[in-house]
Motif scaffolding. Structure first.
Motif, mmCIF file in Angstrom:
data_model
loop_
_atom_site.group_PDB
_atom_site.id
_atom_site.type_symbol
_atom_site.label_atom_id
_atom_site.label_comp_id
_atom_site.label_asym_id
_atom_site.label_seq_id
_atom_site.Cartn_x
_atom_site.Cartn_y
_atom_site.Cartn_z
ATOM 1 N N ALA A 81 44.450 22.122 49.730
ATOM 2 C CA ALA A 81 43.312 22.044 48.810
ATOM 3 C C ALA A 81 42.378 23.235 49.012
ATOM 4 O O ALA A 81 41.845 23.794 48.043
ATOM 5 N N ALA A 82 42.179 23.630 50.278
ATOM 6 C CA ALA A 82 41.308 24.771 50.567
ATOM 7 C C ALA A 82 41.892 26.052 50.003
ATOM 8 O O ALA A 82 41.173 26.890 49.430
ATOM 9 N N VAL A 83 43.218 26.233 50.154
ATOM 10 C CA VAL A 83 43.861 27.429 49.609
ATOM 11 C C VAL A 83 43.750 27.442 48.092
ATOM 12 O O VAL A 83 43.419 28.464 47.473
ATOM 13 N N ALA A 84 44.034 26.311 47.455
ATOM 14 C CA ALA A 84 43.957 26.228 45.993
ATOM 15 C C ALA A 84 42.541 26.526 45.512
ATOM 16 O O ALA A 84 42.340 27.233 44.507
ATOM 17 N N PHE A 85 41.552 26.018 46.218
ATOM 18 C CA PHE A 85 40.154 26.235 45.822
ATOM 19 C C PHE A 85 39.810 27.712 45.849
ATOM 20 O O PHE A 85 39.237 28.254 44.896
ATOM 21 N N ARG A 86 40.146 28.396 46.963
ATOM 22 C CA ARG A 86 39.804 29.810 47.092
ATOM 23 C C ARG A 86 40.550 30.656 46.061
ATOM 24 O O ARG A 86 40.010 31.607 45.497
ATOM 25 N N VAL A 87 41.815 30.312 45.814
ATOM 26 C CA VAL A 87 42.601 31.092 44.860
ATOM 27 C C VAL A 87 42.043 30.927 43.447
ATOM 28 O O VAL A 87 41.853 31.914 42.723
ATOM 29 N N VAL A 88 41.748 29.698 43.027
ATOM 30 C CA VAL A 88 41.196 29.469 41.700
ATOM 31 C C VAL A 88 39.810 30.104 41.594
ATOM 32 O O VAL A 88 39.439 30.659 40.543
ATOM 33 N N GLN A 89 39.055 30.060 42.651
ATOM 34 C CA GLN A 89 37.732 30.683 42.657
ATOM 35 C C GLN A 89 37.840 32.175 42.358
ATOM 36 O O GLN A 89 37.078 32.728 41.548
ATOM 37 N N GLU A 90 38.797 32.842 42.992
ATOM 38 C CA GLU A 90 38.975 34.270 42.766
ATOM 39 C C GLU A 90 39.530 34.540 41.371
ATOM 40 O O GLU A 90 39.170 35.526 40.718
ATOM 41 N N MET A 91 40.435 33.666 40.893
ATOM 42 C CA MET A 91 40.960 33.816 39.530
ATOM 43 C C MET A 91 39.823 33.778 38.500
ATOM 44 O O MET A 91 39.744 34.620 37.589
ATOM 45 N N LEU A 92 38.945 32.785 38.617
ATOM 46 C CA LEU A 92 37.843 32.648 37.663
ATOM 47 C C LEU A 92 36.862 33.799 37.793
ATOM 48 O O LEU A 92 36.296 34.271 36.793
ATOM 49 N N THR A 93 36.667 34.282 39.028
ATOM 50 C CA THR A 93 35.778 35.431 39.232
ATOM 51 C C THR A 93 36.284 36.637 38.466
ATOM 52 O O THR A 93 35.528 37.318 37.763
ATOM 53 N N ASN A 94 37.578 36.922 38.579
ATOM 54 C CA ASN A 94 38.150 38.064 37.867
ATOM 55 C C ASN A 94 38.085 37.865 36.351
ATOM 56 O O ASN A 94 37.850 38.819 35.594
ATOM 57 N N ALA A 95 38.326 36.616 35.920
ATOM 58 C CA ALA A 95 38.294 36.346 34.481
ATOM 59 C C ALA A 95 36.908 36.580 33.902
ATOM 60 O O ALA A 95 36.751 37.154 32.812
ATOM 61 N N ILE A 96 35.866 36.144 34.616
ATOM 62 C CA ILE A 96 34.493 36.325 34.135
ATOM 63 C C ILE A 96 34.092 37.798 34.207
ATOM 64 O O ILE A 96 33.459 38.339 33.295
ATOM 65 N N LYS A 97 34.472 38.452 35.283
ATOM 66 C CA LYS A 97 34.048 39.832 35.508
ATOM 67 C C LYS A 97 34.677 40.794 34.504
ATOM 68 O O LYS A 97 34.030 41.714 34.000
ATOM 69 N N HIS A 98 35.966 40.597 34.230
ATOM 70 C CA HIS A 98 36.679 41.570 33.407
ATOM 71 C C HIS A 98 37.023 41.063 32.007
ATOM 72 O O HIS A 98 37.499 41.850 31.179
ATOM 73 N N GLY A 99 36.824 39.781 31.730
ATOM 74 C CA GLY A 99 37.229 39.233 30.439
ATOM 75 C C GLY A 99 36.210 39.429 29.336
ATOM 76 O O GLY A 99 35.046 39.789 29.570
ATOM 77 N N ARG A 100 36.654 39.170 28.127
ATOM 78 C CA ARG A 100 35.766 39.220 26.959
ATOM 79 C C ARG A 100 34.885 37.980 26.951
ATOM 80 O O ARG A 100 35.377 36.855 27.023
#
Length: 413
Positions: free
Chosen positions: A309-328
């Motif tokens: 669960a901890a690994v999944a949380f950190r990975v999804v957290q980074e995925m969403l960070t990249n999506a917000i930072k670089h997405g439209r």
């Protein structure tokens, strides 16, 4: 100081010179007494002296010379010389320093030489000192009814065998000591290697701990600052004080949560989970930035073990960070979770024309996600569609749910 070769031969040559000197004196005494004026005694003395010199370093030559002198003595009927008693030294040296084959050959030679010497004694005169010792002194001590050969034979055999056995004992005693010394050295080297291995393992563990701490801080701070930045940028377009207050309150909540997580990470840098592992909570908190997130779940969802669960949380957290930072900003972020033997989490978003969004290979974000997933047997796949103005960026994380659940169940069984 001399060469090592000279130093190695020096004791043997010195003893050989002493033997040669005593033999020359004995030979000269025989000539002056009129017992033996032939050259045979001198040849025997030279053969014995050279055999003594070669016994330690050239054992086969030494053994051969002993037999040559014995044959010369029999052929010339030369009486036994006292200097020939040094053959016992040769027997000792051959057993102590000779090769394995030479040890066996010298042992067999002792038996043969004993029989030859006993047979030879009966043919000699009694005037020479060496023969006197064997016949005129030892034989009268024997009971008159006992053949003298029965006493002389064991005596000669013992005289030759005892030093040979002593050399053999020292040989194997030295081999045992050398084996023990080699074992001690090997154990010390093994201990040193183990200490070096433990030290390297400690260094590797420290570096891994530092890398894990860097990943955690990167994920926590990067995600929170991205959300805060998105909220702050959207605040300038809000109408009304209430909306602005809500946005500022969300910024405060995000900042406070980020500060708490950073403190937890720094307090326990070796712990993978720091209290947050609920993906739905993470998604709801990210939506506070104003980004639309569309979630799709397929399959039967089930609770994850804490480490997964901890690994999944950190990975999804980074995925969403990249999506917000670089997405439209006007396009939603799509998050899909597929539950089965593995948990497949896919985050997709459209990339603006000013960026390709694909992180550099050496970036902490992608490398951190990949290392987290590999630590639990998962993998990370990145796919970027480079259509200008309408590129779609997709990143997929795969986690082995069943394998890890089975392992966890066995551990608690």
């Amino acid at each position: 100081m001399g060469s090592p070769l000279a130093r190695g031969w020096a004791p043997d040559l010195s003893f050989a010179l002493v033997v040669a000197g005593l033999g020359a004196w004995e030979t000269l005494s025989l000539r002056m007494a009129g017992y033996d004026r032939s050259i045979a005694p001198l040849l025997i003395v030279i053969g014995v002296a050279v055999a003594v010199a070669c016994a330690r370093h050239a054992g086969w030559l030494s053994l051969g010379l002993v037999w040559v002198t014995l044959v010369v003595q029999i052929v010339t009927a030369t009486d036994i010389l006292l200097v020939q008693a040094t053959i016992v030294v040769i027997a000792f040296l051959l057993a102590r320093y000779g090769s394995r084959g030479l040890v066996w050959a010298s042992g067999i030679s002792l038996l043969a030489a004993t029989l030859v010497i006993v047979a030879f004694i009966g043919t000699l005169s009694t005037g020479v000192w060496g023969t006197r010792v064997l016949r005129n002194i030892l034989i009268p001590l024997i009971d008159a009814g006992t053949p003298w050969q029965f006493v002389i034979t064991p005596g000669v055999a013992a005289m030759l065998a005892i030093p040979w056995l002593a050399g053999l004992a020292m040989r194997y005693g030295g081999a045992a000591r050398e084996s023990k010394r080699s074992q001690t050295i090997a154990e010390q080297e093994a201990l040193s290697a183990e200490q070096a291995r433990l030290q390297m393992a400690e260094i590797a563990e420290l570096r891994e701990s530092q890398a894990r701490l860097a990943r955690d801080v990167h994920d926590v701070v990067g995600h929170s600052l991205t959300v805060i930045l998105a909220q702050a940028e959207s605040a300038q377009f809000l109408d009304g004080d209430d909306a602005l207050k809500r946005t500022m309150a969300n910024i405060a909540v995000s900042a406070r949560s980020s500060l708490q997580e950073v403190r937890a990470v720094l307090a326990s840098p070796d712990t993978e989970s720091h209290g947050r592992s609920d993906l739905d909570e993470l998604i709801d908190a990210t939506r506070m930035s104003g980004t639309e997130i569309v979630v799709t779940d397929t399959g039967h969802a089930r609770p994850l073990p804490p480490e997964l669960a901890a690994v999944a949380f950190r990975v999804v957290q980074e995925m969403l960070t990249n999506a917000i930072k670089h997405g439209r900003r006007e396009s939603p972020v799509y998050l899909a979770r597929e539950w089965g033997d593995t948990l497949v989490i896919t985050v997709a978003n459209y990339v603006s024309s000013e960026t390709t969004q694909e992180p550099a290979p050496q970036g902490n974000g992608v490398n951190g996600m990949r290392r987290r997933l590999e630590s639990v047997g998962g993998r990370l796949d990145v796919l970027a569609d480079r259509v200008p103005g309408d590129g779609r960026f997709t990143i997929t994380a795969t986690l082995p749910v069943r394998a890890l659940n089975d392992t966890t169940s066995e551990a608690h069984a």
